[in-house]
Design a protein around this motif. Structure first.
Motif: not given
Length: 143
Positions: A31-40
């Motif tokens: 969810q953090l990856i999606r919400a922040s638009e960052l890679t793992r």
């Protein structure tokens, strides 16, 4: 196409914004990856940055649990539970180093000064962690 590396403070800011928007619930890694638009790896770098600078940024502690994921909790009981879990995890890690590496090393090379030093130090650390965990558990029961 490869993404360019972001500075840790940029990753940290994007993770912080995503977690603040999700408050009071948390976000799991996907969810953090999606919400922040960052890679793992960028999210992990951002989490590390936030943990390293939480005091400077005047943040509540960044904690993680299976149910909520990563979150900024305002509840001191959540902080205490997270801290206790972290100390237990580190104690297990130290014990595995001793039983999986240092003791077999000692069996193979009993006169090795380095292994004697490691065992002495690690036994002290293990005792300190055991005592700390015991004190934290007692404090939580009486609170």
């Amino acid at each position: 196409m490869a993404r360019r590396a972001l500075p840790p403070n940029v990753s940290g800011q994007r993770v912080r914004v995503a977690l603040m928007e999700a408050r009071p619930t948390g976000l799991h890694m996907h969810q953090l990856i999606r919400a922040s638009e960052l890679t793992r790896s960028q999210v992990r770098r951002g989490i590390s940055y936030l943990r390293d600078t939480a005091t400077e940024l005047d943040l509540t502690p960044l904690i993680w649990d299976r149910r909520h994921g990563y979150r900024f909790s305002a509840d001191p009981e959540d902080w205490a539970a997270y801290e206790l879990r972290q100390f237990r995890k580190e104690l297990s890690f130290i014990r595995r180093i001793v039983t999986g590496c240092v003791l077999p090393h000692q069996q193979q090379r009993p006169e090795d000064k380095a292994v004697k030093l490691m065992l002495g130090q690690l036994n002290g650390i293990e005792s300190s962690f055991e005592y700390l965990i015991m004190q934290l558990e007692t404090a939580r029961k009486t609170a």
